[in-house]
Design an enzyme around this catalytic site. Structure first.
Site, PDB file in Angstrom:
ATOM      1  N   GLY A   1       0.788  -1.233   0.000  1.00  0.00           N
ATOM      2  CA  GLY A   1       0.000   0.000   0.000  1.00  0.00           C
ATOM      3  C   GLY A   1       0.815   1.275   0.000  1.00  0.00           C
ATOM      4  O   GLY A   1       0.247   2.369   0.066  1.00  0.00           O
TER       5      GLY A   1
ATOM      6  N   PRO B   1       4.788  -5.062  -1.089  1.00  0.00           N
ATOM      7  CA  PRO B   1       4.639  -3.867  -1.928  1.00  0.00           C
ATOM      8  C   PRO B   1       4.343  -4.225  -3.377  1.00  0.00           C
ATOM      9  O   PRO B   1       4.893  -5.187  -3.920  1.00  0.00           O
ATOM     10  CB  PRO B   1       6.011  -3.201  -1.824  1.00  0.00           C
ATOM     11  N   GLY B   2       3.478  -3.455  -3.999  1.00  0.00           N
ATOM     12  CA  GLY B   2       3.207  -3.632  -5.420  1.00  0.00           C
ATOM     13  C   GLY B   2       3.507  -2.334  -6.139  1.00  0.00           C
ATOM     14  O   GLY B   2       4.569  -2.124  -6.721  1.00  0.00           O
ATOM     15  N   ARG B   3       2.552  -1.406  -6.029  1.00  0.00           N
ATOM     16  CA  ARG B   3       2.635  -0.122  -6.711  1.00  0.00           C
ATOM     17  C   ARG B   3       3.984   0.573  -6.556  1.00  0.00           C
ATOM     18  O   ARG B   3       4.547   1.071  -7.531  1.00  0.00           O
ATOM     19  CB  ARG B   3       1.536   0.787  -6.132  1.00  0.00           C
TER      20      ARG B   3
ATOM     21  N   ARG C   1      -7.371   3.318 -14.504  1.00  0.00           N
ATOM     22  CA  ARG C   1      -7.316   4.052 -13.238  1.00  0.00           C
ATOM     23  C   ARG C   1      -8.044   5.404 -13.257  1.00  0.00           C
ATOM     24  O   ARG C   1      -8.767   5.705 -12.309  1.00  0.00           O
ATOM     25  CB  ARG C   1      -5.869   4.219 -12.752  1.00  0.00           C
TER      26      ARG C   1
ATOM     27  N   TYR D   1     -10.947   5.284 -10.568  1.00  0.00           N
ATOM     28  CA  TYR D   1     -10.712   5.974  -9.287  1.00  0.00           C
ATOM     29  C   TYR D   1     -10.583   7.481  -9.439  1.00  0.00           C
ATOM     30  O   TYR D   1     -10.181   8.150  -8.491  1.00  0.00           O
ATOM     31  CB  TYR D   1      -9.397   5.507  -8.643  1.00  0.00           C
TER      32      TYR D   1
ATOM     33  N   CYS E   1     -16.634   3.907 -26.097  1.00  0.00           N
ATOM     34  CA  CYS E   1     -17.966   4.503 -26.045  1.00  0.00           C
ATOM     35  C   CYS E   1     -18.461   4.617 -24.613  1.00  0.00           C
ATOM     36  O   CYS E   1     -19.385   3.903 -24.199  1.00  0.00           O
ATOM     37  CB  CYS E   1     -18.925   3.686 -26.896  1.00  0.00           C
ATOM     38  N   GLU E   2     -17.815   5.461 -23.833  1.00  0.00           N
ATOM     39  CA  GLU E   2     -18.176   5.740 -22.446  1.00  0.00           C
ATOM     40  C   GLU E   2     -17.716   7.160 -22.167  1.00  0.00           C
ATOM     41  O   GLU E   2     -16.579   7.506 -22.496  1.00  0.00           O
ATOM     42  CB  GLU E   2     -17.394   4.842 -21.462  1.00  0.00           C
TER      43      GLU E   2
ATOM     44  N   TYR F   1      -0.828  -1.238 -11.926  1.00  0.00           N
ATOM     45  CA  TYR F   1      -2.266  -1.282 -12.180  1.00  0.00           C
ATOM     46  C   TYR F   1      -2.608  -0.611 -13.514  1.00  0.00           C
ATOM     47  O   TYR F   1      -3.647   0.025 -13.663  1.00  0.00           O
ATOM     48  CB  TYR F   1      -3.042  -0.650 -11.007  1.00  0.00           C
TER      49      TYR F   1
END
Ligand SMILES: *Cc1c(COP(=O)(O)O)cnc(C)c1O
Length: 409
Positions: free
Chosen positions: A235, A271-273, A309, A313, A339-340, A368
């Protein structure tokens, strides 16, 4: 290391324009040196701890392989990630299996592989694991994921340590699960875990969660239950907009302080991000410009299927032109072809005057990014390229139209 050299954006020693010309767009590009520098910094701050890279941030085998070769373990959340981690050469003894909804099949694969521990998230999952262990006649290592009910101060979709989130169990339930695991011949108590959210920017939530974990460890000790592993999750926030964020040295000191009473327990982090976000960029070309009476739009060839992302978010990523131009800028929304209305990469951003064919880079997209991408609107997923110095290597080919329909009958 992704930065301008003589006004040309470059990934290490290769210009973004050269990469886009050679491999096409949209294209994910990663700097090997940046990933390795991040990992080295974490190793230094957390000397002695087991660093289990959270594969879901960027699960490309070549990226995982860089970390695996330097001693990292893996934090996985599905049977697919287990297979990926094993194929990539992570020793099972350095794999921790997390996730709130592991199926019996996944538990069984993890146990057969010999993972270091299962981070168990409910009493029912504990029973399922016990059943699987009995069936395989092989005791299962158990860590309980604590939900310490702390607010990580991050986006509601990526906060995971509140009592109203689905993750982990509260202290009383955790205690009961440890007791059950301690008494079962098919379960082995291994450790305690928490993971309170993603993109956390301050120390306070970690300090509070660690204090709550310490309280639980003390209660377990009174009952004669000893833990080998204290897993404080991942995180760690990165700076997307130049904001101040976590300093890992200070974080390591905070977590270690909480562990001081239990010198026999090993610290583990997931840890990732933090390891991969800054190392990646999404390269995309301008297709069209258009203006309404209220807004100016730059339509590019990457959309929310490539980088979810911003749509998911409201995340903010730097968007820059591959060829730096000084002087006049204009405010525009950078939008994709999907188409959004939610399909945007950036909103109301000051950009130099752009023409069709100009190359843009969405920075800090290494985490991500590709791993959350989809084929929505029947768009083949982008290619991925890893750059080391002057060498660029294709690490995932661009998908084709055949890839889109391959599994259909
Ligand atoms: C996603 C996840 C991580 C990694 O989170 P980052 O914010 O990328 O560091 C670690 N542990 C678990 C259990 C996760 O689900």
């Amino acid at each position: 290391m992704i930065r301008y050299k003589n006004d040309r954006l470059a990934v290490e020693d290769v210009s973004a324009e050269a990469l886009a010309r050679r491999f096409g767009t949209p294209l994910y590009v990663y700097s090997q040196a940046e990933i390795l520098a991040r990992y080295a910094a974490l190793r230094k701050a957390f000397a002695g701890a087991l660093i289990c890279y959270a594969l879901k941030a960027n699960s490309n085998r070549a990226v995982c392989g860089l970390l695996r070769a330097r001693g990292a373990g893996a934090d996985i959340v599905s049977g697919g990630e287990l297979a990926r981690a094993l194929a990539c050469g992570f020793p099972a003894s350095r794999i921790v299996f997390s996730g709130v909804g592991k199926t019996e099949e996944e538990l069984s694969s993890g146990l057969k592989a010999g993972v270091l521990t299962f981070n168990v998230e409910s009493f029912e999952e504990l029973r399922a694991l016990e059943k699987v262990a009995r069936r395989l006649r092989r005791p299962a290592p158990v860590s309980v994921r604590l939900n310490p009910d702390v607010d990580a101060g991050t986006h509601p979709h990526i906060t995971t340590g509140r009592a109203d989130n689905k993750f982990g169990v509260e202290e009383g339930e955790a205690l009961a699960m440890f007791e059950r695991a301690d008494q079962s011949p098919w379960l082995r108590v291994k450790g305690l875990q928490f993971h309170i959210g993603s993109q956390i920017e301050t120390l306070a939530p970690y300090a509070r969660a660690a204090a709550s974990a310490a309280r639980l460890v003390a209660r377990l000790e009174e009952k004669g239950i000893k833990l080998e592993l204290l897993d404080f999750g991942g995180g760690f926030g990165v700076s997307y907009r130049g904001e101040k964020t976590l300093e890992v040295g200070a974080l390591a000191r905070t977590l270690r302080k909480a562990l001081a009473p239990w010198p026999q327990a090993r610290l583990l982090i997931e840890p990732g991000r933090w390891l991969v976000a800054d190392a990646g960029a999404l390269l995309t070309r301008v297709l069209y410009k258009k203006t309404t009476s209220r807004r100016r739009f730059v339509v590019v060839d990457a959309g929310m299927n490539d980088l979810a992302r911003p749509a998911l978010y409201g995340a903010w990523h730097p968007v820059v032109a591959a060829r730096r131009r000084r002087g006049k800028t204009m405010k525009a929304d950078v939008v994709g072809p999907i188409c959004e209305t939610g399909d945007y990469l950036a909103r109301q951003r000051a950009l130099p005057p752009l023409e069709a064919g100009d190359l843009l880079a969405v920075l800090k997209a290494g985490a991500y990014g590709f791993s959350m991408s989809s084929q929505y609107n029947s768009r083949p997923r982008a290619a991925e390229v890893l750059v080391a110095g002057r060498k660029a290597r294709l690490i995932r080919r661009r998908e084709t139209i055949e890839d889109l329909v391959r599994a259909e009958r």
